[in-house]
Design an enzyme around this catalytic site. Structure first.
Site, PDB file in Angstrom:
ATOM      1  N   PHE A  95       1.609   0.809  -9.457  1.00 13.35           N
ATOM      2  CA  PHE A  95       1.546  -0.741  -9.619  1.00 13.35           C
ATOM      3  C   PHE A  95       0.446  -0.822 -10.614  1.00 13.35           C
ATOM      4  O   PHE A  95      -0.455   0.018 -10.462  1.00 13.35           O
ATOM      5  CB  PHE A  95       1.001  -1.342  -8.293  1.00 13.35           C
TER       6      PHE A  95
ATOM      7  N   ASP B 208      -1.788   5.861  -2.552  1.00  8.99           N
ATOM      8  CA  ASP B 208      -1.762   4.278  -2.029  1.00  8.99           C
ATOM      9  C   ASP B 208      -0.574   4.031  -1.396  1.00  8.99           C
ATOM     10  O   ASP B 208       0.537   4.462  -1.444  1.00  8.99           O
ATOM     11  CB  ASP B 208      -1.664   3.697  -3.308  1.00  8.99           C
TER      12      ASP B 208
ATOM     13  N   TYR C  53      -1.230  -7.253   4.005  1.00 13.39           N
ATOM     14  CA  TYR C  53      -0.518  -8.531   3.747  1.00 13.39           C
ATOM     15  C   TYR C  53       0.826  -8.089   3.667  1.00 13.39           C
ATOM     16  O   TYR C  53       1.652  -9.278   3.671  1.00 13.39           O
ATOM     17  CB  TYR C  53      -1.267  -9.407   2.824  1.00 13.39           C
ATOM     18  N   LYS C  54       1.398  -7.003   3.189  1.00 16.14           N
ATOM     19  CA  LYS C  54       2.771  -6.900   3.181  1.00 16.14           C
ATOM     20  C   LYS C  54       3.436  -6.528   4.400  1.00 16.14           C
ATOM     21  O   LYS C  54       3.579  -7.375   5.336  1.00 16.14           O
ATOM     22  CB  LYS C  54       2.865  -5.629   1.995  1.00 16.14           C
TER      23      LYS C  54
ATOM     24  N   ARG D 252      14.970  -7.421  -5.825  1.00 14.94           N
ATOM     25  CA  ARG D 252      14.136  -6.564  -4.813  1.00 14.94           C
ATOM     26  C   ARG D 252      14.352  -7.194  -3.408  1.00 14.94           C
ATOM     27  O   ARG D 252      13.928  -8.468  -3.277  1.00 14.94           O
ATOM     28  CB  ARG D 252      12.578  -6.404  -5.171  1.00 14.94           C
TER      29      ARG D 252
HETATM   30  C1  LIG Z   1       0.590  -4.949  -3.574  1.00 12.72           C
HETATM   31  C2  LIG Z   1      -0.246  -3.919  -4.434  1.00 12.72           C
HETATM   32  C3  LIG Z   1      -1.460  -4.107  -4.967  1.00 12.72           C
HETATM   33  C4  LIG Z   1      -2.080  -5.213  -4.657  1.00 12.72           C
HETATM   34  O1  LIG Z   1      -3.523  -5.286  -4.970  1.00 12.72           O
HETATM   35  P1  LIG Z   1      -4.620  -6.365  -4.265  1.00 12.72           P
HETATM   36  O2  LIG Z   1      -5.853  -6.201  -4.792  1.00 12.72           O
HETATM   37  O3  LIG Z   1      -4.377  -6.585  -2.975  1.00 12.72           O
HETATM   38  O4  LIG Z   1      -4.144  -7.678  -5.174  1.00 12.72           O
HETATM   39  C5  LIG Z   1      -1.842  -2.791  -5.738  1.00 12.72           C
HETATM   40  N1  LIG Z   1      -1.737  -1.553  -5.439  1.00 12.72           N
HETATM   41  C6  LIG Z   1      -0.252  -1.642  -5.149  1.00 12.72           C
HETATM   42  C7  LIG Z   1       0.207  -0.187  -5.155  1.00 12.72           C
HETATM   43  C8  LIG Z   1       0.451  -2.655  -4.533  1.00 12.72           C
HETATM   44  O5  LIG Z   1       1.662  -2.497  -4.018  1.00 12.72           O
END
Ligand SMILES: *Cc1c(COP(=O)(O)O)cnc(C)c1O
Length: 405
Positions: free
Chosen positions: A117, A192, A217-218, A364
Site C-alpha cells: 500500500f 503489515d 477498521y477493516k 474489488r
Molecule cells: C488500509 C491500509 C493502510 C491505511 O493506513 P492508515 O494510517 O490507517 O490510514 C496502510 N497500509 C496498508 C497496507 C493498508 O491496507
C-alpha cells in the site's frame, strides 16, 4: 461451530445492501453505539479525569492488544493498540532498521514490493529521508515485484517490509517462508497485516516475525479511524528503540522526567494519549470475535470466494480475474480487471452491492463470513451480471470520480 447467522445478526447492515467492502471498512456492530454511549456518559461524563484510573482507560490499549494477539497468533502482552496504521508502520520500520543496522552497519536497503500500500512505501521513504537527509549513507527503499521479493533478499537488505496481502489483487505472501529466508540473511522483518487480521489465520509467533502492524477498521470492524496495532517479537520487545518516543511510551510517564526512558516491552510502542472513545467501539467489535475461530472464518471465506468467482466468471466474460485462483495464496477478497471498472463499480453500488475500485482498473470485493453469507454472494453475482451484460454502467453519472473511491 460458529453460528454465522447469529454473528450476522450482530451487525447493523442497511436494508437491501450487500456489503462486500468489509476489507476497507467493517460495518457497525449493533452493540457498539450503546458501548460508546456508556463510555461517554458513565465514564467521561461522570469520572472526567479520574476515568483514566477508575474506568481503566490507560490500561485499555494493552488489553485490546491482547484480544487482537489471539487472532494473529501473537504472544500475550506483545501487541499494542493506538495511532493509525501509517504511524505504526513508521514505528516498526524505524525500530527494525535500528536493530538491523546495529548488527550490520553496512546494509542500505529497505525491501518492499509494488503490491504494498502506498502509505507504507511513503512512510519508509520518509524514514530514509530522516535517517539520511543528504543521501550520503546511501539508504534506499527498493520496491520489486511481489514474485521477486524472495530473490531480492540479499545481504544488502537491512529490513524486509511486506504487506502480507496485496490490497489490489488479494495475492498473499508466504509469511513463514519469507521470514525464514530473510532471517537466514540476517534481515529484520516487518509484516503489515492490514488485510490479514480477521481475514484468515496468522501465526506471528510460529513464523518468528520480528515486527507486525495492522489496522482494526477493516476486517476487525472497529469503526472508521479505529486505532491500529503493532506487534514486537519477545526477542526485541525489551531492546527495540522507539523512534516516536512519546511520553506514554516512557517507563514512568507521570514522573515527568527530562529525558526519555523506554517503557517495559511493547508498552514503549505507545506514543500519546489513547483514543478512549475509539477504543470503546473497537472493544465492542472484538466481542464478536470471541464467538468464532480464525480457522472457521478462513474455511467459510474460501467457500464464499470460490462461489463468487464461479458465479461471476460463468456470467461475465468481460471481467478478468485479478486475484490468484488458488485460495491458499489469496486473502479474503476477489478482484477483477475491467477497463471501465470505476463506472462499473459505481453502477454496481447503485444497485446495492458495495465493493470498491482501485486504480487503474480493479473492481474489488471483500468476503467477511461474520456478516456475508451464500445468499448474499449469489444475489451480488446476479446484480453484477445485470450491470455488466446490460452495460448499465455506461452512463455519465457513473464516470464522475469521487474523492474516496
Ligand atoms: C488500509 C491500509 C493502510 C491505511 O493506513 P492508515 O494510517 O490507517 O490510514 C496502510 N497500509 C496498508 C497496507 C493498508 O491496507
Amino acid at each position: 461451530m460458529t453460528d454465522f447467522a447469529a454473528t450476522k445478526e450482530m451487525f447493523y447492515l442497511p436494508e437491501g445492501m450487500i456489503y462486500l467492502d468489509g476489507n476497507s471498512l467493517g460495518p457497525l456492530p449493533k452493540a457498539a453505539p450503546a458501548k460508546m454511549d456508556a463510555v461517554m456518559k458513565d465514564e467521561w461524563g461522570e469520572f472526567l479525569i479520574t476515568g483514566w484510573n477508575k474506568a481503566g482507560w490507560m490500561a485499555r490499549p494493552t488489553q485490546i492488544g491482547n484480544r487482537i494477539a489471539r487472532l494473529i497468533g501473537a504472544e500475550e502482552n506483545h501487541v499494542m493498540v493506538g495511532d493509525t496504521l501509517s504511524i505504526k508502520v513508521f514505528q516498526a520500520v524505524a525500530s527494525a532498521m535500528d536493530i538491523a543496522l546495529s548488527r550490520n552497519p553496512d546494509r542500505k536497503v529497505i525491501l518492499s514490493d509494488n503490491g504494498n500500500f502506498p502509505s507504507d512505501l511513503y512512510m519508509a521513504e520518509g524514514l530514509i529521508k530522516t535517517l539520511d537527509r543528504d543521501g550520503t549513507k546511501g539508504l534506499e527503499l527498493r520496491v520489486v515485484d511481489p514474485e521477486a521479493v524472495e530473490e531480492n533478499l540479499t545481504d544488502e537488505v537491512a529490513v524486509m517490509m511486506i504487506t502480507e496481502v496485496d490490497y489490489r489483487t488479494g495475492r498473499k505472501h508466504d509469511m513463514q517462508a519469507l521470514t525464514e529466508k530473510a532471517h537466514a540473511k540476517d534481515i529484520v522483518t516487518v509484516w503489515d497485516l492490514a488485510h490479514s487480521a480477521g481475514a484468515f489465520e496468522v501465526e506471528l509467533a510460529a513464523c518468528k516475525a520480528d515486527f507486525a502492524v495492522g489496522c482494526t477498521y477493516k476486517y476487525l470492524n472497529g469503526g472508521p479511524g479505529a486505532p491500529a496495532f503493532i506487534y514486537v517479537n519477545p526477542a526485541h520487545a525489551d531492546t527495540a528503540q522507539p523512534a516516536l518516543s512519546g511520553w506514554l511510551g516512557h517507563d514512568a510517564p507521570f514522573a515527568f522526567e527530562q529525558s526519555y526512558r523506554p517503557g517495559a516491552g511493547v508498552e514503549r510502542m505507545r506514543v500519546g494519549t489513547p483514543p478512549v472513545l475509539a477504543n470503546a467501539s473497537l472493544d465492542a467489535a472484538l466481542d464478536i470475535w470471541d464467538l468464532t475461530t480464525m480457522a472457521e472464518i478462513r474455511a467459510k471465506s474460501i467457500e464464499l470466494c470460490e462461489l463468487f468467482i464461479k458465479k461471476v466468471e460463468a456470467r461475465c466474460p468481460m471481467l478478468k480475474l485479478a486475484s490468484p485462483r488458488d485460495p491458499q495464496i489469496r486473502g479474503s477478497q476477489i478482484s477483477f480487471h475491467f477497463e471501465d471498472g470505476y463506472a462499473a463499480m459505481q453502477a454496481v453500488i447503485a444497485r446495492g452491492v458495495i465493493g470498491d475500485f482501485r486504480a487503474p482498473d480493479i473492481m474489488r470485493f471483500g468476503f467477511t463470513p461474520l456478516y456475508v453469507d451464500e445468499q448474499d454472494v449469489i444475489k451480488a453475482a446476479e446484480i453484477i451480471e445485470d450491470v455488466m451484460v446490460n452495460k448499465l454502467w455506461d452512463r455519465p453519472e457513473y464516470k464522475v470520480r469521487n474523492r474516496v473511491t
